[in-house]
Design a protein around this motif. Structure first.
Motif, PDB file in Angstrom:
ATOM      1  N   UNK A  70       0.921  -1.127  -0.204  1.00 32.06           N
ATOM      2  CA  UNK A  70       0.156   0.115  -0.144  1.00 32.06           C
ATOM      3  C   UNK A  70       0.730   1.211   0.164  1.00 32.06           C
ATOM      4  N   UNK A  71       2.162   1.046  -0.222  1.00 32.51           N
ATOM      5  CA  UNK A  71       3.193   2.229  -0.106  1.00 32.51           C
ATOM      6  C   UNK A  71       3.804   1.919  -1.382  1.00 32.51           C
ATOM      7  N   UNK A  72       2.853   2.318  -2.531  1.00 26.94           N
ATOM      8  CA  UNK A  72       3.334   2.045  -4.009  1.00 26.94           C
ATOM      9  C   UNK A  72       4.582   2.943  -4.516  1.00 26.94           C
ATOM     10  N   UNK A  73       5.512   2.363  -5.277  1.00 30.34           N
ATOM     11  CA  UNK A  73       6.368   3.169  -5.812  1.00 30.34           C
ATOM     12  C   UNK A  73       6.311   3.490  -7.290  1.00 30.34           C
ATOM     13  N   UNK A  74       5.716   2.319  -7.947  1.00 31.01           N
ATOM     14  CA  UNK A  74       5.445   2.374  -9.462  1.00 31.01           C
ATOM     15  C   UNK A  74       4.139   1.416  -9.823  1.00 31.01           C
ATOM     16  N   UNK A  75       3.156   1.998 -10.185  1.00 27.02           N
ATOM     17  CA  UNK A  75       1.867   1.200 -10.407  1.00 27.02           C
ATOM     18  C   UNK A  75       1.994   0.743 -11.725  1.00 27.02           C
ATOM     19  N   UNK A  76       3.038   0.913 -12.581  1.00 25.90           N
ATOM     20  CA  UNK A  76       3.346   0.288 -14.066  1.00 25.90           C
ATOM     21  C   UNK A  76       4.081  -1.038 -13.886  1.00 25.90           C
ATOM     22  N   UNK A  77       4.742  -1.231 -12.796  1.00 26.56           N
ATOM     23  CA  UNK A  77       5.468  -2.610 -12.582  1.00 26.56           C
ATOM     24  C   UNK A  77       4.843  -3.441 -11.529  1.00 26.56           C
ATOM     25  N   UNK A  78       4.907  -4.562 -11.931  1.00 29.13           N
ATOM     26  CA  UNK A  78       4.691  -5.678 -10.695  1.00 29.13           C
ATOM     27  C   UNK A  78       5.948  -5.659  -9.753  1.00 29.13           C
ATOM     28  N   UNK A  79       5.560  -6.022  -8.445  1.00 31.46           N
ATOM     29  CA  UNK A  79       6.362  -5.625  -7.404  1.00 31.46           C
ATOM     30  C   UNK A  79       7.503  -7.061  -7.909  1.00 31.46           C
ATOM     31  N   UNK A  80       8.682  -6.706  -7.675  1.00 33.61           N
ATOM     32  CA  UNK A  80       9.689  -8.016  -7.688  1.00 33.61           C
ATOM     33  C   UNK A  80       9.764  -8.762  -7.033  1.00 33.61           C
ATOM     34  N   UNK A  81       9.083  -8.677  -5.775  1.00 32.85           N
ATOM     35  CA  UNK A  81       9.084  -9.804  -4.847  1.00 32.85           C
ATOM     36  C   UNK A  81       7.923 -10.984  -5.510  1.00 32.85           C
ATOM     37  N   UNK A  82       7.256 -10.557  -6.107  1.00 31.59           N
ATOM     38  CA  UNK A  82       6.205 -11.343  -6.756  1.00 31.59           C
ATOM     39  C   UNK A  82       6.543 -11.880  -8.144  1.00 31.59           C
ATOM     40  N   UNK A  83       7.092 -10.970  -9.001  1.00 26.12           N
ATOM     41  CA  UNK A  83       7.500 -11.574 -10.105  1.00 26.12           C
ATOM     42  C   UNK A  83       7.525 -10.312 -11.148  1.00 26.12           C
ATOM     43  N   UNK A  84       7.341 -10.562 -12.607  1.00 27.11           N
ATOM     44  CA  UNK A  84       7.347  -9.666 -13.646  1.00 27.11           C
ATOM     45  C   UNK A  84       6.358  -9.800 -14.547  1.00 27.11           C
ATOM     46  N   UNK A 115       8.109   7.526  -3.963  1.00 33.18           N
ATOM     47  CA  UNK A 115       7.310   7.760  -5.260  1.00 33.18           C
ATOM     48  C   UNK A 115       8.018   8.741  -6.127  1.00 33.18           C
ATOM     49  N   UNK A 116       8.140   8.598  -7.558  1.00 34.60           N
ATOM     50  CA  UNK A 116       8.702   9.325  -8.664  1.00 34.60           C
ATOM     51  C   UNK A 116       8.168  10.892  -8.818  1.00 34.60           C
ATOM     52  N   UNK A 117       7.237  11.063  -8.163  1.00 35.07           N
ATOM     53  CA  UNK A 117       6.888  12.417  -8.516  1.00 35.07           C
ATOM     54  C   UNK A 117       6.208  12.957  -7.138  1.00 35.07           C
ATOM     55  N   UNK A 118       7.244  13.429  -6.368  1.00 31.83           N
ATOM     56  CA  UNK A 118       6.946  14.149  -5.174  1.00 31.83           C
ATOM     57  C   UNK A 118       6.149  15.431  -5.193  1.00 31.83           C
ATOM     58  N   UNK A 119       6.428  16.052  -6.339  1.00 36.07           N
ATOM     59  CA  UNK A 119       5.640  17.328  -6.736  1.00 36.07           C
ATOM     60  C   UNK A 119       4.080  17.206  -6.853  1.00 36.07           C
ATOM     61  N   UNK A 120       3.530  15.720  -6.934  1.00 40.54           N
ATOM     62  CA  UNK A 120       2.392  15.375  -6.690  1.00 40.54           C
ATOM     63  C   UNK A 120       1.830  15.366  -5.322  1.00 40.54           C
ATOM     64  N   UNK A 121       2.503  15.141  -4.238  1.00 39.13           N
ATOM     65  CA  UNK A 121       2.084  15.062  -3.092  1.00 39.13           C
ATOM     66  C   UNK A 121       1.337  16.538  -2.531  1.00 39.13           C
TER      67      UNK A 121
END
Length: 410
Positions: A70-84, A115-121
């Motif tokens: 629930x602390x997402x870094x990138x919504x376009x990428x599968x979590x590497x702990x789960x796979x690809x 998250x890559x866009x801190x300006x959106x906070x």
């Protein structure tokens, strides 16, 4: 539409597959060394979900995050702990080949600080706005057009990959008009929001969502059983019927955020009562993975307080402990009843007999009906009811102490 026939099996992939509690430190997110292929484990459970009677998998977070998803870094990428991506695409293909729908958990109210866009906070008077005081969860500014564009792009990206539905996390913290602006117009995809309290019907109307979570009914089910006070359930069902005039709620007696049903109930003899109510009343129901095996788990308000309700599962169903299978078969029985009466999704439920410890509930659709008799007292209880609404014939079925019984029109 297909959601009228949906019964979800909900699971939390990071816990279910035994993933590390945090992403690997010191490894770049795109580095192949960071990928552990755990999503294929879920494929071992697809037939299990179908045999249970479910028609879809409701997945917890699968996108790249710092810790719990629930602390997402990138919504376009599968979590590497789960796979690809390949693992995800294969899961979708295997599920769809079996007729199972896939729903994803979209966390768009807040993100990780990295998250890559801190300006959106979103900023408040005292600095960055956080989600309910969690300092590592920073709220997005939903007034910014860039945020709306991003969320819409994420939804379309995964819809194009075959996703059938979305649970929108913490929807109650997002202005409802935001969803109306960003939701893709492909209505074959079903969108429901996590809304814990407030005016559910108003939120649905303003947001354009298809549904929201019915926490009020969830609370009334276990609370009325624990307190032996079916008047609470009766009141909640009256409100539930009114919601059905606007939308079909997403119903449940357990999920990834609450204490397990078998732990929540003071008397485990009442697990069947709770499930019978869930599958009788209108709604789109879900079963939280493990509840169908009588898993126990207490949610605690502390760091790691969700671990007990989000445990690792065996690699395959045949490794489950034997004690849980009677509860699995109970779920099969009740889901089977629901399947034989698919009109129950939109049925209204009336109370035909009511005391603190007994209640008779009738769900109807045209000339069809299903009658549920519940008894949480310490003695057998007769129910003096007009079983057939269209005749004067009466019966007095007896329900044993701490028992329940279904009667049907056909």
């Amino acid at each position: 539409m297909w959601p009228d026939h949906a019964i979800w099996w909900q699971l939390y992939p990071l816990g279910f597959t035994g993933a590390e509690p945090t992403n690997l430190p010191g490894v770049a997110p795109g580095d192949p060394q960071s990928v552990v292929h755990r999503l294929p484990q879920l494929e071992n459970w697809l037939d299990y979900a179908i045999n249970l009677g479910c028609s879809g998998l409701l997945l917890g977070p699968v996108f790249a995050s710092e810790t719990h998803g629930y602390d997402t870094i990138d919504h376009f990428r599968i979590d590497p702990r789960l796979g690809d991506d390949a693992d995800f695409d294969h899961l979708i293909a295997e599920a769809h080949a079996r007729g199972l729908r896939i729903a994803l958990d979209g966390v768009f109210n807040h993100v990780a600080r990295s998250f890559a866009h801190p300006e959106w906070f979103r900023r408040g008077a005292d600095g960055l706005a956080t989600f309910e005081g969690h300092e590592h969860l920073v709220a997005l500014d939903h007034d910014r057009p860039e945020v709306a564009q991003y969320v819409g792009d994420v939804l379309r990206f995964w819809n194009d990959r075959g996703v059938d539905a979305w649970r929108l996390d913490a929807a109650y913290a997002v202005p409802p008009e935001f969803w109306r602006d960003v939701l893709p117009r492909d209505r074959e995809v079903w969108y429901f929001g996590e809304v814990i309290h407030g005016d559910y019907a108003s939120y649905v109307e303003k947001s354009g969502l298809d549904s929201v979570t019915q926490y009020e009914l969830w609370k009334a089910i276990w609370s009325s059983l624990n307190d032996r006070n079916f008047f609470e359930l009766s009141y909640a069902l009256g409100r539930h019927n009114a919601l059905l005039d606007t939308f079909v709620p997403q119903t449940f007696v357990g999920n990834h955020d609450v204490t397990r049903l078998a732990t929540r109930l003071d008397d485990e003899r009442h697990v069947g009562h709770a499930l019978a109510i869930l599958f009788l009343v209108g709604g789109v129901p879900s079963v939280y993975a493990g509840d169908e095996q009588a898993y126990r788990g207490l949610k605690e308000d502390r760091a790691g307080g969700d671990d007990a309700i989000r445990p690792r599962f065996p690699d395959a169903p045949d490794e489950l402990a034997p004690y849980g299978w009677p509860t699995y078969r109970l779920h099969q029985e009740l889901i089977g009843l629901r399947r034989r009466h698919p009109w129950l999704t939109r049925a209204r439920t009336t109370v035909e007999q009511l005391t603190n410890e007994t209640i008779a509930l009738r769900s109807t659709h045209g000339d069809e009906w299903v009658l549920l008799l519940l008894n949480v007292s310490d003695r057998d209880q007769p129910f003096a009811l007009d079983r057939d609404q269209h005749s004067s014939r009466t019966e007095a079925p007896v329900v044993p102490a701490h028992g329940w019984k279904f009667l049907t029109s056909s």
